[in-house]
Design a protein around this motif. Structure first.
Motif, PDB file in Angstrom:
ATOM      1  N   ILE A  62       0.852  -1.184   0.000  1.00  0.00           N
ATOM      2  CA  ILE A  62       0.000   0.000   0.000  1.00  0.00           C
ATOM      3  C   ILE A  62       0.892   1.240   0.000  1.00  0.00           C
ATOM      4  O   ILE A  62       1.556   1.537   1.002  1.00  0.00           O
ATOM      5  N   GLY A 107      -9.166   4.515   6.384  1.00  0.00           N
ATOM      6  CA  GLY A 107      -8.928   3.266   5.661  1.00  0.00           C
ATOM      7  C   GLY A 107     -10.205   2.527   5.313  1.00  0.00           C
ATOM      8  O   GLY A 107     -10.275   1.843   4.280  1.00  0.00           O
ATOM      9  N   PHE A 111     -10.458   1.321   1.535  1.00  0.00           N
ATOM     10  CA  PHE A 111     -10.352  -0.081   1.157  1.00  0.00           C
ATOM     11  C   PHE A 111     -11.713  -0.716   0.889  1.00  0.00           C
ATOM     12  O   PHE A 111     -11.856  -1.516  -0.033  1.00  0.00           O
ATOM     13  N   ARG A 114     -13.054   0.121  -2.426  1.00  0.00           N
ATOM     14  CA  ARG A 114     -12.381  -0.509  -3.562  1.00  0.00           C
ATOM     15  C   ARG A 114     -11.641   0.504  -4.436  1.00  0.00           C
ATOM     16  O   ARG A 114     -11.614   0.399  -5.667  1.00  0.00           O
ATOM     17  N   GLU A 210      -4.177  -9.954  -5.091  1.00  0.00           N
ATOM     18  CA  GLU A 210      -5.358  -9.757  -4.252  1.00  0.00           C
ATOM     19  C   GLU A 210      -6.510 -10.673  -4.658  1.00  0.00           C
ATOM     20  O   GLU A 210      -7.188 -11.247  -3.795  1.00  0.00           O
ATOM     21  N   ARG A 221      -9.799  -6.725   2.042  1.00  0.00           N
ATOM     22  CA  ARG A 221     -10.071  -5.384   2.543  1.00  0.00           C
ATOM     23  C   ARG A 221      -9.786  -5.289   4.038  1.00  0.00           C
ATOM     24  O   ARG A 221      -9.212  -4.302   4.510  1.00  0.00           O
ATOM     25  N   LYS A 224      -5.953  -5.316   4.574  1.00  0.00           N
ATOM     26  CA  LYS A 224      -5.372  -4.024   4.226  1.00  0.00           C
ATOM     27  C   LYS A 224      -5.656  -2.980   5.301  1.00  0.00           C
ATOM     28  O   LYS A 224      -4.781  -2.187   5.671  1.00  0.00           O
TER      29      LYS A 224
END
Length: 344
Positions: A62, A107, A111, A114, A210, A221, A224
């Motif tokens: 990331i 976040g 995340f 998308r 992913e 998700r 992350k």
């Protein structure tokens, strides 16, 4: 490299880091002048900051252009809490918790929305610049949280120093240096161990592919978001150490701070932990030396270093040195050592 071999190598690296930490704590305060001791404490806080992005970008995949937002939030949360509560132990918890909570909220939208890597980078950079502009505009008595004045572009110069728990005695520069050493080692050991756990391996799997990781049942998700929050907490810890080395100011949110940590990770080696810390120390020392000479802007030199490494050493210092050592250790083809290895 198998998982067991990787874990053993991680344990060896942590042990070596522990030895280096103990040596620094015992020797350095006795031989270094006060100015140097404070500077090295500052460098160690930046080393923790470098580890936060090295974990997020190198292992989580990331690319966050707004890591300095969590760095600055940690410092401001500490300063404001310490001034209002009069307790730096509780304020230290705020320094780590507030950036982590902010990262959890940000976040979630990044995340679970998308968003692609490009948009994620743009949004995190925008958030940092918004915070930088906001904090700069908080001059005057009206801008305060409780007893703490935000100070605008002057920052909070009366940031309280960390105190010994239950005594209220401020830590001396030598004690702050010891604390920074321990924090840097603990962060390094945490990151090293984290990437060997089931969670860490799942995060790396998401980084590599992913879609494949999700087909295997992993919630990409959620993984992350988790590594994003952990990274923000580490950046907040770095902000806490920085606030005790200098003082809290809006420059912590600046574009130059956001760029520096990216340069440290690229130069040190993406996908490594020791490399970014080593690059952080080396480049800060070089920038300080250039600043004293006054011949050239250190930021120009940092930009040139970044270009050189991206073009000629894209893997960074640590992987390049590892490859060089492996080449030296391997006997050349046709040598007696190579022939003995083939015979075996």
């Amino acid at each position: 490299m198998t998982l067991s071999t990787f874990c053993r190598a991680s344990g060896t690296h942590i042990a070596l880091a522990a030895v280096a930490m103990l040596a620094a704590i015992v020797i350095f305060p006795k031989v270094a002048p006060l100015y140097t001791l404070i500077n090295v404490t500052l460098y160690m806080s930046m080393g923790v900051f470098a580890l936060s992005l090295a974990l997020l970008w190198g292992y989580g995949g990331i690319l966050c252009f707004g890591q300095s937002a969590f760095f600055g939030l940690g410092a401001y949360a500490y300063a404001i809490a310490a001034i209002n509560f009069g307790d730096t132990t509780l304020a230290s918890a705020f320094a780590i918790g507030i950036p982590a909570l902010f990262a959890a909220g940000l976040g979630y939208f990044l995340f679970y929305g998308r968003l692609s890597d490009v948009y994620l980078g743009v949004i995190t950079l925008t958030v940092t610049l918004i915070l930088f502009k906001l904090i700069n505009s908080t001059g005057g008595d009206a801008w305060r949280i409780g007893e703490a004045r935000l100070g605008g572009f002057n920052g909070i110069p009366n940031t309280p120093l960390l105190t010994m728990p239950f005594t209220g005695i401020p830590l001396s520069p030598a004690n702050l240096f010891t604390l920074a050493c321990i924090a840097l080692f603990a962060t390094y050991a945490l990151c090293k161990r984290l990437i060997t756990t089931r969670f860490g391996r799942a995060v790396i799997a998401v980084r590599e592919n992913e879609v494949r990781a999700e087909l295997l049942g992993y919630n990409a998700r959620r993984l992350k978001l988790a590594i994003f929050v952990i990274s923000a907490g580490i950046a907040g810890l770095a902000g806490l150490l920085f606030a005790n080395s200098v003082f809290v100011s809006p420059t912590m949110f600046s574009l130059s701070m956001a760029a520096q940590v990216l340069i440290w990770v690229v130069v040190g080696g993406l996908g490594t932990l020791f490399g970014p810390v080593a690059a952080c120390f080396a480049l800060q020392i070089a920038a300080a030396a250039l600043g004293k000479l006054g011949l050239i802007d250190p930021n120009i030199v940092l930009g040139l270093v970044l270009v050189v490494f991206v073009v000629f050493v894209p893997g960074g210092i640590q992987p390049a040195l590892a490859a060089l050592l492996a080449r030296i250790a391997t006997p050349p083809c046709g040598s007696p050592g190579h022939m003995r290895e083939e015979a075996a």
